[in-house]
Structures are given as structure tokens and as C-alpha cells.
Write a protein that holds these residues in place. Structure first.
Motif, mmCIF file in Angstrom:
data_model
loop_
_atom_site.group_PDB
_atom_site.id
_atom_site.type_symbol
_atom_site.label_atom_id
_atom_site.label_comp_id
_atom_site.label_asym_id
_atom_site.label_seq_id
_atom_site.Cartn_x
_atom_site.Cartn_y
_atom_site.Cartn_z
ATOM 1 N N ARG A 23 0.807 -1.221 0.000
ATOM 2 C CA ARG A 23 0.000 0.000 0.000
ATOM 3 C C ARG A 23 0.839 1.269 0.000
ATOM 4 N N GLU A 24 2.108 1.174 0.264
ATOM 5 C CA GLU A 24 2.992 2.352 0.268
ATOM 6 C C GLU A 24 2.896 3.017 -1.099
ATOM 7 N N ALA A 25 2.871 4.354 -1.134
ATOM 8 C CA ALA A 25 2.550 5.109 -2.356
ATOM 9 C C ALA A 25 3.468 4.790 -3.534
ATOM 10 N N VAL A 26 4.765 4.779 -3.321
ATOM 11 C CA VAL A 26 5.689 4.506 -4.426
ATOM 12 C C VAL A 26 5.519 3.071 -4.910
ATOM 13 N N MET A 27 5.357 2.148 -3.982
ATOM 14 C CA MET A 27 5.166 0.744 -4.357
ATOM 15 C C MET A 27 3.856 0.578 -5.123
ATOM 16 N N ARG A 28 2.809 1.214 -4.657
ATOM 17 C CA ARG A 28 1.508 1.124 -5.348
ATOM 18 C C ARG A 28 1.631 1.644 -6.782
ATOM 19 N N ASP A 29 2.324 2.764 -6.952
ATOM 20 C CA ASP A 29 2.526 3.334 -8.288
ATOM 21 C C ASP A 29 3.374 2.399 -9.149
ATOM 22 N N SER A 30 4.427 1.849 -8.579
ATOM 23 C CA SER A 30 5.290 0.925 -9.330
ATOM 24 C C SER A 30 4.510 -0.307 -9.772
ATOM 25 N N ARG A 31 3.726 -0.861 -8.873
ATOM 26 C CA ARG A 31 2.923 -2.034 -9.215
ATOM 27 C C ARG A 31 1.957 -1.703 -10.351
ATOM 28 N N SER A 32 1.306 -0.551 -10.259
ATOM 29 C CA SER A 32 0.365 -0.145 -11.300
ATOM 30 C C SER A 32 1.058 0.003 -12.647
ATOM 31 N N GLN A 33 2.208 0.642 -12.657
ATOM 32 C CA GLN A 33 2.946 0.828 -13.913
ATOM 33 C C GLN A 33 3.338 -0.503 -14.541
ATOM 34 N N VAL A 34 3.897 -1.395 -13.735
ATOM 35 C CA VAL A 34 4.370 -2.678 -14.265
ATOM 36 C C VAL A 34 3.188 -3.512 -14.764
ATOM 37 N N ILE A 35 2.109 -3.527 -14.003
ATOM 38 C CA ILE A 35 0.949 -4.337 -14.398
ATOM 39 C C ILE A 35 0.295 -3.806 -15.669
ATOM 40 N N THR A 36 0.189 -2.492 -15.798
ATOM 41 C CA THR A 36 -0.536 -1.934 -16.942
ATOM 42 C C THR A 36 0.324 -1.682 -18.169
ATOM 43 N N LYS A 37 1.626 -1.476 -17.986
ATOM 44 C CA LYS A 37 2.457 -1.059 -19.124
ATOM 45 C C LYS A 37 3.490 -2.082 -19.576
ATOM 46 N N PHE A 38 3.732 -3.131 -18.799
ATOM 47 C CA PHE A 38 4.760 -4.100 -19.170
ATOM 48 C C PHE A 38 4.107 -5.386 -19.646
ATOM 49 N N LEU A 39 4.033 -5.537 -20.962
ATOM 50 C CA LEU A 39 3.500 -6.749 -21.577
ATOM 51 C C LEU A 39 4.477 -7.155 -22.681
ATOM 52 N N PRO A 40 5.538 -7.858 -22.291
ATOM 53 C CA PRO A 40 6.576 -8.188 -23.274
ATOM 54 C C PRO A 40 6.077 -9.171 -24.325
ATOM 55 N N THR A 41 6.547 -8.942 -25.549
ATOM 56 C CA THR A 41 6.230 -9.859 -26.652
ATOM 57 C C THR A 41 7.482 -10.557 -27.159
ATOM 58 N N SER A 42 8.628 -10.225 -26.556
ATOM 59 C CA SER A 42 9.896 -10.821 -26.973
ATOM 60 C C SER A 42 10.905 -10.720 -25.836
ATOM 61 N N PHE A 43 11.969 -11.463 -25.964
ATOM 62 C CA PHE A 43 13.040 -11.360 -24.976
ATOM 63 C C PHE A 43 13.641 -9.962 -24.993
ATOM 64 N N GLU A 44 13.665 -9.341 -26.133
ATOM 65 C CA GLU A 44 14.190 -7.974 -26.239
ATOM 66 C C GLU A 44 13.381 -7.007 -25.367
ATOM 67 N N ASP A 45 12.057 -7.199 -25.312
ATOM 68 C CA ASP A 45 11.221 -6.369 -24.436
ATOM 69 C C ASP A 45 11.582 -6.584 -22.969
ATOM 70 N N VAL A 46 11.873 -7.824 -22.623
ATOM 71 C CA VAL A 46 12.249 -8.147 -21.247
ATOM 72 C C VAL A 46 13.598 -7.511 -20.909
ATOM 73 N N VAL A 47 14.552 -7.646 -21.788
ATOM 74 C CA VAL A 47 15.872 -7.051 -21.546
ATOM 75 C C VAL A 47 15.771 -5.535 -21.462
ATOM 76 N N ALA A 48 14.949 -4.941 -22.301
ATOM 77 C CA ALA A 48 14.832 -3.478 -22.334
ATOM 78 C C ALA A 48 14.444 -2.908 -20.976
ATOM 79 N N ILE A 49 13.511 -3.547 -20.289
ATOM 80 C CA ILE A 49 13.042 -3.015 -19.008
ATOM 81 C C ILE A 49 14.119 -3.111 -17.920
#
Length: 149
Positions: A23-49
Motif C-alpha cells: 500500500r505504500e505510495a511509491v510501491m503502489r505506483d510501481s505495481r500499477s505501472q508494471v501491471i498496466t504497461k509491461f507486456l513483453p512480446t519478446s526477450f528484447e522487451d524483457v531485456v529493455a526493461i
């Protein structure tokens, strides 16, 4: 197979503490960003992050290490695995997004990456069920994201 036969009040205290940390604010924001914006379609996408200049890098590092820490508690018997997973399965969503490239990730990025999430996803009945649900969700999201032929 949980390392503890039954959850006890210590497990409950740990689950509540894990919830407070989520529930901590930075953690909540980080979780939201990763869940909504990180959908890799290749290993290159994974490495990029994993690169410092990627806009989601800090969020990815915070979220992935949080879940690895959480799942390590289960793996090492500090907390009852299935009891913990009743309210802490979200890390398996991130794991499902890395899993198709897990071997390459461990070879090229981090040899120990996602070891605890993998353990939870394979050694717990609840973990297996949650991981399978997230794998299906990821496959559906990837299919929906593909341009029409």
C-alpha cells in the motif's frame, strides 16, 4: 507442498505487513505501472526493461524484488505458502510475463532471477493454479494486442 503444515498468528502478521508494504505510495505506483504497461512480446522487451534508461526500470526493479522477497519467505518456510498466496498472488502475474524467456533471462540478465516466484508457481497447489490463470491472461492479452492480419 508447504514447508509449514498450518498457518499460525505469525503468518497472519507477515501477510498483514506485506499488505502494508504493497500500500505504500511509491510501491503502489510501481505495481500499477508494471501491471498496466509491461507486456513483453519478446526477450528484447524483457531485456529493455532491465536497462537503467527504460522508463519502467525503477518500477520493475522495485516490484520484482518485492515479490522475490515475499516468495522467498514461502520457499524457506518463514510463512505458510498457500496462506500467503491467498492474498499475494500478484507477483505470479509478473512471473508469467517473464516466464516464456526465463532461461534466456537467467543466462543473460540475472542467473538467480525469479527463482522464488518459480518455486511458488511450481511447488504449491495454489501457486500452480494462480500461475496458470495468469499465463492464460497473458496469452489473451498478447493475442488481443496483435494487429489484425
Amino acid at each position: 507442498m508447504p514447508l509449514k503444515d498450518f498457518p499460525d498468528h505469525h503468518d497472519a502478521e507477515l501477510v498483514l505487513k506485506l499488505y502494508e508494504l504493497r500500500r505504500e505510495a511509491v510501491m503502489r505506483d510501481s505495481r500499477s505501472q508494471v501491471i498496466t504497461k509491461f507486456l513483453p512480446t519478446s526477450f528484447e522487451d524483457v531485456v529493455a526493461i532491465t536497462k537503467a534508461d527504460h522508463p519502467l526500470n525503477a518500477a520493475f526493479r522495485q516490484v520484482s524484488t518485492y515479490w522475490e522477497m515475499t516468495y522467498a519467505m514461502a520457499k524457506h518456510g518463514v510463512i505458510h505458502t498457500d496462506f500467503m498466496l491467498e492474498s499475494n498472488g500478484e507477483g505470479l502475474l509478473l512471473f508469467s510475463r517473464i516466464e516464456p524467456w526465463l532461461e534466456e533471462y537467467r543466462t543473460q540478465v540475472n542467473a538467480n532471477g525469479f527463482r522464488n516466484a518459480e518455486w511458488v508457481a511450481t511447488n504449491s497447489e495454489m501457486g500452480r493454479a494462480i500461475a496458470e490463470r495468469f499465463r492464460k491472461r497473458m496469452q489473451a492479452q498478447l493475442a488481443a494486442a496483435k494487429p489484425a492480419s
